[in-house]
Design an enzyme around this catalytic site. Sequence first.
Site, PDB file in Angstrom:
ATOM      1  CD  GLU A  98      -2.937   0.623   2.222  1.00  0.00           C
ATOM      2  OE1 GLU A  98      -3.683  -0.439   1.861  1.00  0.00           O
ATOM      3  OE2 GLU A  98      -3.945   1.153   2.014  1.00  0.00           O
ATOM      4  CG  ASP A  99       2.083   2.770   3.477  1.00  0.00           C
ATOM      5  OD1 ASP A  99       0.368   2.948   2.448  1.00  0.00           O
ATOM      6  OD2 ASP A  99       1.519   2.433   4.772  1.00  0.00           O
TER       7      ASP A  99
END
Length: 750
Positions: A98-99
């Site tokens: 996600e990051d």
Amino acid sequence: MEMTAHLHKYSLDEEQEKKIILREYRSLLRALKSKLKPASKKMIRAAFKMAAEAHRTMRRKSGEPYILHPLAVSKICAEEIGLGVRSTICALLHDTVEDTDITLEDVKREFGEEIAKLVGGLTKISNVIDVNASKQAENFKKILLTLTDDPRVILIKLADRLHNMRTLDFMKKENQLKIASEAIYIYAPLANRMGLYNLKTEMEDLAMKYLEPEAFKEIVRKLNDTKRERTKYINEFIKPIKEQLEKTDLDFEIYGRPKHIHSIWKKMKKKGVSFEEVYDLFAIRIILNSAPEKEKEDCWKVYSLITDQYSPSTERLRDWLSNSKSNGYEALHTTVMGPQGKWVEVQIRTKRMNDIAEKGLAAHWKYKSDGTENAREENRFENWFQQIRDVIANHDTDSVDFLHDFKTSFLSEEIYVYTPKGDVKMLPVGSTALDFAFAIHSAVGTKTIGAKLNNKLVPLSHPLRSGDQLEIITSNKQKPSEDWLNFVVTSKARGRIRDALKEEKRKISEDGKYSVQKKLEGIGAVFQSNNIDELVNFYKQSSPLDLYYQVAVKNIDLKELKSFKIQGDRIEAPKPVKIKESINEPIPHTFSKKDSELIIFGESSDKIVYNLANCCKPIPGDAVFGFVTTGKGLTIHRTNCPNAAKLMANFSHRVVKTKWAKNKEISFLSGLKIVGLDDVGVVHKITNLISGEMKINMAAITIEAKDGLFEGDIKIFVNDKEELDTLTLRLKELEGIESVERYVTELAPN
Ligand code: MN
């Protein structure tokens, strides 16, 4: 445990940070120790390196290096949830896709399909609570889909949430509130349902710290203030039990532990009492190290030993040994009268049960692989997942309803109810006889007219309690009605009732469709979609189906069709007229004003949609009238109802004559107010007459004494007015009774 460094903004140099990261990494390895083979150690190392590298430039809100978060989450997974190596790897990687620049492909290449799938599941779960309620519900549905795909995803997610909550101090105020609300709303109940009791209570306490900071601080302070006194009491309580236990060959541990802040607070609110009045601020726990085949026997042995010492409350024995809770919890709980006349809760369980109480689902896997787990436990979760999958698959109503249904059906505490043959059904707390009928089978549910509870007739809406044995009475003429939705709590019942109502509406609409066709042809127009649309718009309906339905139930008579223009085979509406308000909501088809005399109940009237007015709670035998309401069918009022005059005066066209059919099959809840002289035997005399002699089923009784007089409220199930009148008369004959009055619990707002 949390590092104290979390509480201060970081001001360390790179070397020091590296040391801290390594220290946390080693402590993770120690937590996994028993599960670490050389190959898996290599994998963990690779995952740690990948995550550390990917998050290298990132910092948490506290200022600390980001990698400390995945490390902490992994440690919670290993230490507090008891997950294994693969889950730990996923926890290390849970924020990378996600990051950071890492993709699922990268994860798959490095760690294989299974781990990539888990990490993918974790990535998909975003925030649950959203300002947009339907989006929130959509998110939640997504979570459930991944949950039932692989429960490890949700366990890792819970660990992630827990760590975020432990470090919430560094968040902005609005984020604190949001995360705390999500925890209370969904994650704590989910943790509870997965059997993660410690995780659940810690989440609740942390959430309360931010949501109710004043109350939280106050309880913490008072718990501290009373600690010495409490410890002294606990020791006094434990001493004689310990002495007795030492004389046996049982291998045991005994200690007292304070209850959690949130649960104390909940009790204060629920009972409306102060901190000082909460009697169970702590519980005594006894943990036995028993051989698998002796577990139950040993627990009961300890129970017997305790109750020889202190006298037990018969109402507060909880046997989750014979039937564990649906989240797998097993134990024996009893509440006994301790020194100084204080009630004390004692929890008896074995080491294995304790592991399950703390680590839930993951502990089940552990015992399964040890070969001591039985198939029942595994089935319990598998069944639960299967039910969730069914509900998701069959759910076509809007998501907000779904979220609500789900919470009541799957996340609340449960009760056990038995069929006449002794089969057990597990239902959420608050379930009614009708929910039980649907739990047996949808085909049973839709035909239910009543139920026998421990051989007494009860209405469909009767709330059930654990241990009830219920027989469902069905009739082929029965059909689900709209008001059933008011007293079912399970998703299954709700969904099936909605389906049946929809199907019914579709059937009825067929007649309307035919009428519309005839009417159109009557004026020389054609039955085709553009003409139908014209009518749908003109009568302000939302679909052709609604139009047909309204025509079928005679809310729309199509007489305005005469004023339509006809051009070729097309019709054109005149300028719109205002439709009477009352027809915007459907009035059930089954009622027709022609019926000047209606018979209620009994086979001939199965078709009539009715309900009994709350303002006067009529029972058969009362003089009654029916009142046509929009949307809810016919409401039956007593003629001496406080609202009757107003209804009859203002809406005489909606009043119908009504009378009762003889019926002994169904009982009705009614209330009596009794006033008399206060006397020790009075409750016994009254209950003996009602349940003993007259065999009437009592729903509730409250007696309040004041100045030598008592006032009692009794709620009973009677078949008709005759029975109620007889009971009233008999009660009046009892010695010391002054008056007996039928009463209505609540008055409807005007
Ligand atoms: Mn995270």
